[in-house]
Design a protein around this motif. Structure first.
Motif, mmCIF file in Angstrom:
data_model
loop_
_atom_site.group_PDB
_atom_site.id
_atom_site.type_symbol
_atom_site.label_atom_id
_atom_site.label_comp_id
_atom_site.label_asym_id
_atom_site.label_seq_id
_atom_site.Cartn_x
_atom_site.Cartn_y
_atom_site.Cartn_z
ATOM 1 N N GLY A 12 0.820 -1.206 0.000
ATOM 2 C CA GLY A 12 0.000 0.000 0.000
ATOM 3 C C GLY A 12 0.852 1.254 0.000
ATOM 4 O O GLY A 12 1.934 1.271 -0.572
ATOM 5 N N LEU A 13 0.365 2.295 0.655
ATOM 6 C CA LEU A 13 1.119 3.547 0.668
ATOM 7 C C LEU A 13 1.188 4.102 2.073
ATOM 8 O O LEU A 13 0.202 4.143 2.793
ATOM 9 C CB LEU A 13 0.464 4.589 -0.244
ATOM 10 N N LYS A 14 2.388 4.499 2.476
ATOM 11 C CA LYS A 14 2.565 5.277 3.684
ATOM 12 C C LYS A 14 3.253 6.537 3.193
ATOM 13 O O LYS A 14 4.358 6.468 2.656
ATOM 14 C CB LYS A 14 3.450 4.495 4.654
ATOM 15 N N THR A 15 2.598 7.667 3.320
ATOM 16 C CA THR A 15 3.188 8.865 2.738
ATOM 17 C C THR A 15 4.289 9.377 3.650
ATOM 18 O O THR A 15 4.123 9.452 4.864
ATOM 19 C CB THR A 15 2.137 9.967 2.518
ATOM 20 N N LEU A 16 5.413 9.710 3.056
ATOM 21 C CA LEU A 16 6.520 10.274 3.813
ATOM 22 C C LEU A 16 7.476 10.989 2.873
ATOM 23 O O LEU A 16 7.460 10.782 1.662
ATOM 24 C CB LEU A 16 7.261 9.184 4.600
ATOM 25 N N LEU A 17 8.284 11.851 3.462
ATOM 26 C CA LEU A 17 9.354 12.520 2.731
ATOM 27 C C LEU A 17 10.634 11.826 3.181
ATOM 28 O O LEU A 17 11.040 11.943 4.331
ATOM 29 C CB LEU A 17 9.371 14.007 3.098
ATOM 30 N N PRO A 18 11.254 11.054 2.276
ATOM 31 C CA PRO A 18 12.331 10.153 2.707
ATOM 32 C C PRO A 18 13.627 10.881 3.057
ATOM 33 O O PRO A 18 13.952 11.910 2.475
ATOM 34 C CB PRO A 18 12.538 9.250 1.498
ATOM 35 N N HIS A 19 14.334 10.277 3.992
ATOM 36 C CA HIS A 19 15.645 10.788 4.392
ATOM 37 C C HIS A 19 16.715 10.437 3.362
ATOM 38 O O HIS A 19 17.624 11.216 3.106
ATOM 39 C CB HIS A 19 16.015 10.187 5.751
ATOM 40 N N ASP A 20 16.604 9.242 2.758
ATOM 41 C CA ASP A 20 17.691 8.814 1.879
ATOM 42 C C ASP A 20 17.230 7.787 0.860
ATOM 43 O O ASP A 20 16.130 7.247 0.949
ATOM 44 C CB ASP A 20 18.847 8.229 2.709
ATOM 45 N N VAL A 21 18.084 7.554 -0.112
ATOM 46 C CA VAL A 21 17.831 6.546 -1.143
ATOM 47 C C VAL A 21 19.194 6.050 -1.627
ATOM 48 O O VAL A 21 20.141 6.826 -1.736
ATOM 49 C CB VAL A 21 16.999 7.135 -2.300
ATOM 50 N N THR A 22 19.270 4.748 -1.859
ATOM 51 C CA THR A 22 20.545 4.140 -2.231
ATOM 52 C C THR A 22 20.435 3.447 -3.587
ATOM 53 O O THR A 22 19.470 2.731 -3.844
ATOM 54 C CB THR A 22 20.965 3.102 -1.171
ATOM 55 N N VAL A 23 21.437 3.678 -4.422
ATOM 56 C CA VAL A 23 21.527 2.998 -5.714
ATOM 57 C C VAL A 23 22.779 2.135 -5.713
ATOM 58 O O VAL A 23 23.845 2.586 -5.299
ATOM 59 C CB VAL A 23 21.612 4.018 -6.870
#
Lengths: 465, 465
Positions: A324-335
């Protein structure tokens, strides 16, 4: 040499040959966990001594030791047998037969198979080489070449300490005439075998975009409603990465392709030969791929596969990724990425170009950038006599060779070409499957061919002018 | 009205008031699992009957029922009390006190607190409203307004069946003079309270790029070496999404901002008032944010927060995301987004614009696109008498009001404005925290203020010309 006699000796001693496969496979040697690794190294030292090696010892490293052995018969030529004695972990896997029992079971499709971790990658091929050498010694009392073994225990961890040992042994290595890495490459269904003439280099790159002094949530995910006034690290990463490739997937990083050598002598013939025995349609079906990139023609695809570097994204993760969806403004993302290099690229230079690209975009302060130069590239010309000896051995065994100018995957073999110019040969007969997977196996009956092919290669190499 | 008398009744009956909070909170009503939901609905029907409602019943839906009740005292005005009786799941959470026991415990920071799921969101505020109405009835034998209750059991699931019930009850709703959604909005440390004048709309969007007829690995992850001739869905997504925002984070989708109304009458005064009592620096510290997007000035940030739509990425996942690196060419990648809409955007139109953007890029065949229009937006002018009544009630309680023109987060209240023009008021005193989290709680002592503020609001609203 008397081929029929070798074949007879293999057949007569088949039980003890099979026992060697089972001995190697049933001895655990999981480099990532340490399970059984040192016992496996000692087992090899004993085996090499038993074979008659004058020298057989461990080269200690900061990690697992390298097994080194030398069997000098006073022959004019020497083959360095590179190998690996470590395997991937089996944790959490479910096997049809215990991965460290090396049981022989009946398979509906293949008949008798040895099931176990390392059956294909690469204890099976290592045992086959030892059996082949033993067979020659039993038949002739000597060998047509000198043999050196260099068998590492950290291949599954990126061969991190192999370079140090290679540097230490460089004189011994340079005194050899070729490096051979035995593998089970025969097709299961046809008399065809793949023969790779090189490998690409691989560098692992990990980039994390995260909130900080530049903006974004600096400590944790925060409520999505603030996306209107706080930067989103996922969007920032996408905007930055969106400038790296054009729509045809060409890499736009300045200078990225500058040092690419491209075609070398003999490649055209290799492609001709490969195209006559390899079907792109069969490959697509096997891999569940319906269309090549940019509608590439098959030959162009093979050329790219051989000559061109790539910057692949293996995975990406950031923010909320559950159901589903939990709305948030993420701290980080990794590639996570793998950079595949080709002659004559320099990894440090290429990594510098990638960083320069991000610097131009002004986003270096938003990211953590780390990389590991795992393996270099290597390529041996098809016309090299050592390669021709392997081709001839396989053809004499009734196989059609599919020559691949370059394995787009990477292997520690690439490391040697940094230190030495001697030709590198990889390949061999025998059918095995499921490396790094549950139920890894080798087909027992095909191991005889594999050993015989090793014997033929050794003789053909010895007879080269 | 006699404020001191109301206060005395609240104090004299405090034990039974607290018991109502505990009764509501200790009755599980997890809409996602169904745990206790129907029992909670029946409990409310009984409570509303006990309060004297002439009508109190369940409106059945395809999901959980809506509780509807009406207490008609023959007053000229009617307030519709919107509420919710469902809560978030507690699975896997560790609490200091059982989430469905509603125990009162001593907290070092706050003194006595009620701990339990729903203490803040929103069973606590619902119990406070009922206690407030009961207090007026005990004191006066009647009410200054008629009351209707509309309490849904699917708020935590996106209020999916509420619109149907609203349509069914539209005449009754339109006969009301305002909609009130009670919440505990008081600060823990200062005599300040947030008052939202509206909410943004929210639409959940999920986009998956995956291999298929267009290219890419169509069935599963394949070996990374093939990235050279097979498209990578993660790269394709990044290239497509890289065209959506410019470097200042402006959305480049054609027409996206066309229907944005922007400032409405009275907003300038709201911003003035808010800026006099709200500190961006304090907010940044609390949320771990060091810099606003594009170095926005505080007022500009508030204006964007109020007027501007946003397309946020909540999460992204694809390929290998574990420890270290496993090289592969991924089959798919998924992005989860929330689209925040403002007056007078139309969700269908905006979604159409987003799709048109991808169509122009020629990538619609690479993706699965799904969306849920969860909640609409709503805004009530600060000058609306109903809002002024709430401001006055809070100020009379000694609080400074922080008026926010718009909650950038979204709430089901937004749904009502699609159907009716009557003013929507949300807010209230009382301090509670940790909604959707373990150890959700409300501070017992502040609940008295919360009830008193409800009473004042009801009277002030009744007295409006």
């Amino acid at each position: 040499m008397n081929k029929e006699n070798f074949q007879k000796i293999i057949n007569d001693n088949w039980d003890s040959h099979v026992k060697r496969y089972q001995k190697y496979i049933s001895q655990p040697s999981v480099s990532n966990t340490g399970h059984g690794v040192r016992d496996m190294a000692h087992l090899l030292v004993e085996d090499f001594k038993e074979l008659g090696c004058q020298e057989a010892k461990l080269y200690e490293t900061a990690g697992w030791p390298v097994v080194y052995a030398s069997l000098d018969v006073g022959a004019p030529k020497t083959i360095l047998m590179y190998g690996m004695y470590d395997v991937q972990p089996v944790d959490g896997e479910i096997w049809r037969s215990h991965p460290f029992e090396a049981n022989i079971i009946d398979d509906e499709e293949y008949g008798k198979i040895i099931v176990g971790r390392g059956a294909r990658n690469q204890k099976g091929p290592l045992a086959a080489v030892v059996n082949a050498i033993k067979t020659i010694l039993d038949a002739e009392g000597t060998l047509p070449v000198n043999i050196k073994f260099l068998v590492e225990g950290e291949e599954e961890m990126g061969s991190r300490h192999l370079p140090g040992v290679v540097e230490e042994l460089l004189d011994e290595i340079n005194a050899c005439d070729c490096i051979f890495f035995h593998a089970f490459q025969a097709s299961a269904t046809e008399k065809k075998v793949k023969q790779y003439l090189g490998t690409k280099g691989i560098t692992e790159i990990q980039i994390k975009f995260k909130g900080g002094d530049w903006g974004g949530p600096a400590e944790r995910h925060i409520h999505a409603e603030y996306a209107i006034w706080v930067n989103n690290p996922i969007w920032e990463l996408i905007k930055a990465f969106g400038t790296i490739k054009d729509k045809d997937d060409k890499i736009l990083i300045e200078g990225f392709y500058d040092d690419v050598v491209g075609e070398i002598e003999g490649d055209a013939e290799v492609f001709d030969r490969l195209l006559s025995v390899w079907s792109a349609e069969t490959w697509k079906k096997e891999y569940g791929v319906r269309k090549f990139k940019n509608n590439m023609e098959v030959r162009a695809a093979l050329e790219n596969y051989t000559f061109m570097p790539e910057l692949n994204i293996d995975g990406i993760i950031g923010g909320y990724t559950g159901e589903g969806l939990k709305t948030l403004l993420p701290h980080d993302v990794t590639v996570k990425m793998d950079l595949r290099t080709v002659p004559n690229m320099d990894v440090e230079k290429t990594v510098g170009q990638i960083k320069a690209h991000f610097e131009k975009l002004g986003v270096m302060d938003r990211m953590e950038f780390s990389y590991t130069n795992a393996y270099g590239y290597c390529r041996t010309k098809q016309s090299d006599p050592a390669i021709q000896a392997m081709f001839a051995a396989q053809e004499e065994m009734g196989y059609t060779v599919q020559p691949w100018p370059c394995l787009a995957g990477s292997a520690p073999l690439g490391m040697f070409q940094k230190y030495t110019d001697i030709p590198i040969v990889t390949g061999g007969l025998g059918h095995a499957a499921l490396p790094h997977s549950p139920n890894e196996f080798a087909v027992v009956e095909t191991l005889k061919e594999s050993e015989m092919c090793c014997i033929l290669f050794i003789y053909k190499f010895a007879e080269l002018e």
